[in-house]
Design a protein around this motif. Structure first.
Motif, short mmCIF file in Angstrom:
data_model
loop_
_atom_site.label_atom_id
_atom_site.label_comp_id
_atom_site.label_asym_id
_atom_site.label_seq_id
_atom_site.Cartn_x
_atom_site.Cartn_y
_atom_site.Cartn_z
N GLY A 167 61.12 43.07 29.13
CA GLY A 167 61.79 43.63 27.85
C GLY A 167 61.62 42.60 26.61
N ILE A 168 60.72 41.62 26.63
CA ILE A 168 60.52 40.59 25.70
C ILE A 168 59.26 41.23 24.62
CG2 ILE A 168 59.85 38.35 25.30
CD1 ILE A 168 62.67 38.94 26.80
N PRO A 169 59.53 41.42 23.16
CA PRO A 169 58.37 41.90 22.71
C PRO A 169 57.46 40.85 22.49
CG PRO A 169 60.50 41.06 21.47
CD PRO A 169 60.74 40.83 22.85
N LEU A 170 56.33 41.37 21.96
CA LEU A 170 55.12 40.46 22.03
C LEU A 170 54.67 40.27 20.50
CD1 LEU A 170 52.46 39.34 23.23
CD2 LEU A 170 51.32 41.68 22.97
N ALA A 171 54.42 38.90 20.27
CA ALA A 171 53.98 38.61 18.62
C ALA A 171 52.34 38.54 19.10
CB ALA A 171 54.72 37.43 18.24
N LEU A 172 51.52 38.83 18.20
CA LEU A 172 50.09 38.77 18.32
C LEU A 172 49.48 38.02 17.07
CD1 LEU A 172 47.27 39.03 19.76
CD2 LEU A 172 47.14 41.31 18.65
N ASP A 173 48.91 36.91 17.26
CA ASP A 173 48.25 36.29 16.31
C ASP A 173 46.51 36.24 16.70
OD1 ASP A 173 47.12 34.53 14.45
OD2 ASP A 173 47.68 32.70 15.31
N VAL A 174 46.04 37.15 15.91
CA VAL A 174 44.78 37.70 16.06
C VAL A 174 43.63 36.49 15.97
CG1 VAL A 174 42.52 38.85 15.21
CG2 VAL A 174 45.01 39.91 15.17
N SER A 191 38.17 43.91 23.65
CA SER A 191 38.85 43.36 24.54
C SER A 191 40.19 43.22 23.97
CB SER A 191 38.16 42.06 25.17
OG SER A 191 38.14 41.13 23.81
N LEU A 192 40.25 43.01 22.73
CA LEU A 192 41.87 42.80 22.08
C LEU A 192 42.65 44.02 21.63
CD1 LEU A 192 42.23 42.59 18.74
CD2 LEU A 192 40.49 40.95 19.00
N ARG A 193 41.90 45.03 21.80
CA ARG A 193 42.51 46.28 21.20
C ARG A 193 43.76 46.55 22.05
NH1 ARG A 193 40.40 48.92 17.35
NH2 ARG A 193 37.76 48.79 17.01
N PRO A 194 43.82 46.23 23.36
CA PRO A 194 45.07 46.60 24.26
C PRO A 194 46.44 45.71 23.62
CG PRO A 194 43.16 46.61 25.77
CD PRO A 194 42.74 46.07 24.34
N LEU A 195 45.99 44.35 23.22
CA LEU A 195 47.11 43.67 22.59
C LEU A 195 47.48 44.03 21.51
CD1 LEU A 195 45.85 40.06 23.28
CD2 LEU A 195 47.44 41.65 24.59
N LEU A 196 46.59 44.72 20.64
CA LEU A 196 46.83 45.37 19.41
C LEU A 196 47.80 46.69 19.63
CD1 LEU A 196 43.49 45.34 17.58
CD2 LEU A 196 45.52 44.19 16.75
N SER A 197 47.77 47.21 20.73
CA SER A 197 48.58 48.55 20.91
C SER A 197 49.66 48.22 21.62
CB SER A 197 47.56 49.26 21.80
OG SER A 197 46.57 49.74 21.03
N ARG A 198 50.04 46.84 21.93
CA ARG A 198 51.43 46.57 22.77
C ARG A 198 52.19 45.66 21.86
NH1 ARG A 198 48.96 45.30 28.75
NH2 ARG A 198 51.06 45.56 29.33
N SER A 224 48.21 52.90 11.95
CA SER A 224 47.26 53.26 12.96
C SER A 224 47.43 52.80 14.42
CB SER A 224 45.94 52.42 12.41
OG SER A 224 46.11 51.03 12.57
N LEU A 225 48.57 52.22 14.84
CA LEU A 225 48.73 51.94 16.08
C LEU A 225 50.01 52.54 16.70
CD1 LEU A 225 48.33 48.04 15.48
CD2 LEU A 225 46.76 49.47 16.63
N PRO A 226 49.87 53.03 17.80
CA PRO A 226 51.07 53.76 18.55
C PRO A 226 52.13 53.43 18.31
CG PRO A 226 49.57 52.70 20.33
CD PRO A 226 48.97 52.30 18.90
N GLN A 227 52.27 52.00 18.51
CA GLN A 227 53.80 51.34 18.46
C GLN A 227 54.28 50.99 17.20
OE1 GLN A 227 51.11 49.88 18.89
NE2 GLN A 227 51.42 47.63 18.65
N ALA A 228 53.45 51.38 15.99
CA ALA A 228 53.98 50.97 14.62
C ALA A 228 54.60 49.66 14.42
CB ALA A 228 54.94 52.06 14.09
N PRO A 229 53.71 48.59 14.87
CA PRO A 229 54.52 47.44 14.66
C PRO A 229 54.53 46.82 13.40
CG PRO A 229 51.71 47.23 14.89
CD PRO A 229 52.43 48.54 15.03
N ALA A 230 55.06 45.78 13.22
CA ALA A 230 55.13 44.90 11.91
C ALA A 230 53.86 44.15 11.69
CB ALA A 230 56.23 43.73 11.96
N VAL A 231 53.47 44.18 10.64
CA VAL A 231 52.23 43.66 10.32
C VAL A 231 52.46 42.36 8.94
CG1 VAL A 231 49.89 43.89 9.48
CG2 VAL A 231 50.91 45.56 11.25
N LEU A 232 51.71 41.33 9.39
CA LEU A 232 51.80 40.25 8.21
C LEU A 232 50.39 40.05 7.96
CD1 LEU A 232 54.47 38.07 9.90
CD2 LEU A 232 55.05 39.89 8.33
#
Length: 328
Positions: A167-174, A191-198, A224-232
């Protein structure tokens, strides 16, 4: 005393070999070797701000590894999930700087034929310390460079899956760095699309936003992403834009004398995660002014790093950021 880790940072720790402005770090003098690597930078910056962090990765049993061990311990970064490679060296990245301090990456030094330690993170050796760390964590931060090598990619995916289960949220730095990848940008993106979607939080530069989504609108990228993340979206000396907590915003960059921009984005991201750990409501329910204040704080972290050489040494304390903001 080490603060219990709230943010787990997975990925590379390495040396940035900075050449003289306008010169080639492979041949020109003087050079400046600075400890870096985006996840290591964020871990150190968080600890400097007062938020407990851990670094998950792999370093060589060499001089660079010894320097990292010393600085990580001195900063209070948890290193129980940091692996040590007896054969592969720690990585040195050749960094060119132009006259304005902006940088580009031009290859590596130190490879003995088997690659670098950061490419060989072992998922099996990560399992036990990761379980301990997840018990108190609030965020897992990952970059994309480990995806460029099969062994480290397996370890990264393992960490992401275990964090998700906990239950720990993921932060992704592209953190798109073509020099690190043996494949095309198109295959790298797949290869990184699964991370974008999580990910619950995605940080990109303006150019990376073009690459992953063909848009510099953070709200559009989120939708555009299924989980509607925060985007910076950061843009160097240009404006920061965000979609965070259901709100869009924009903030012009601070004007400061720039020595070296290496690590500025990492300091910014550390500032964001620092405030999210203090104010988790920023992710979904905070008012616009509270979100803007957090973004201003994070931008101040990045601006202060730009005024010194390297990514780690100039990182500010929270008090230093607040003093800067009071006069900015």
């Amino acid at each position: 005393m080490t603060t219990p880790p709230q943010v787990l940072c997975f990925g590379e720790a390495l040396v940035d070999r900075l050449g003289p402005p306008g010169g080639d770090p492979a041949t020109d003098q003087p050079i400046d070797d600075c400890l870096g690597g985006a996840p290591a930078n964020v871990a150190c910056a968080l600890a400097r701000l007062g938020t407990g962090s851990a670094l998950l990765g792999r370093l060589g049993e060499d001089g660079i590894g010894a320097e990292f061990r010393e600085i990580l311990r001195s900063r209070g970064v948890d290193i129980r999930a940091l692996q040590w490679d007896p054969e592969r060296p720690s990585r040195t990245v050749l960094v060119r700087r132009d006259s304005s301090g902006d940088r580009s990456f031009g290859g590596f030094a130190g490879d003995k034929g088997d690659g670098f330690a950061d490419q060989a993170v072992e998922a099996s050796a990560l399992a036990a310390p990761l379980e301990e760390l997840l018990a108190g964590a609030r965020w897992l931060l990952v970059g994309t460079i480990p995806l460029a090598t099969p062994t480290s990619a397996t370890a990264l995916r393992f960490a992401v899956e275990r964090a998700e289960q906990a239950g720990i949220p993921l932060a992704l730095d592209v953190n798109w760095r073509p020099t690190f990848w043996p494949t095309s940008p198109e295959r790298a993106l797949e290869s990184l699309r699964p991370l974008l979607s999580r990910a619950a939080l995605i940080k990109v530069s303006a150019e990376e936003a073009d690459w992953i989504a063909g848009s510099r609108d953070p709200q559009h990228i989120s939708a555009s992403l299924p989980q509607a993340p925060a985007v910076l979206i950061t843009d160097g000396p240009g404006a920061l834009t965000w979609w965070l907590g259901g709100q869009a915003g924009r903030l012009e960059a601070f004007t400061v004398p720039v020595v070296d921009t290496t690590g500025a984005g990492d300091a910014f991201l550390a500032g964001v995660l620092h405030r999210l750990c203090q104010e988790p409501e920023l992710l979904d329910t905070a008012p616009a002014e509270q979100v803007r204040d957090a973004m201003r704080f994070a931008s101040g972290c990045g601006a202060l790093v730009c005024q010194g050489a390297g990514a780690i040494d100039p990182q500010p304390t929270e008090a230093q950021v607040q003093r800067f903001l009071a006069t900015a």
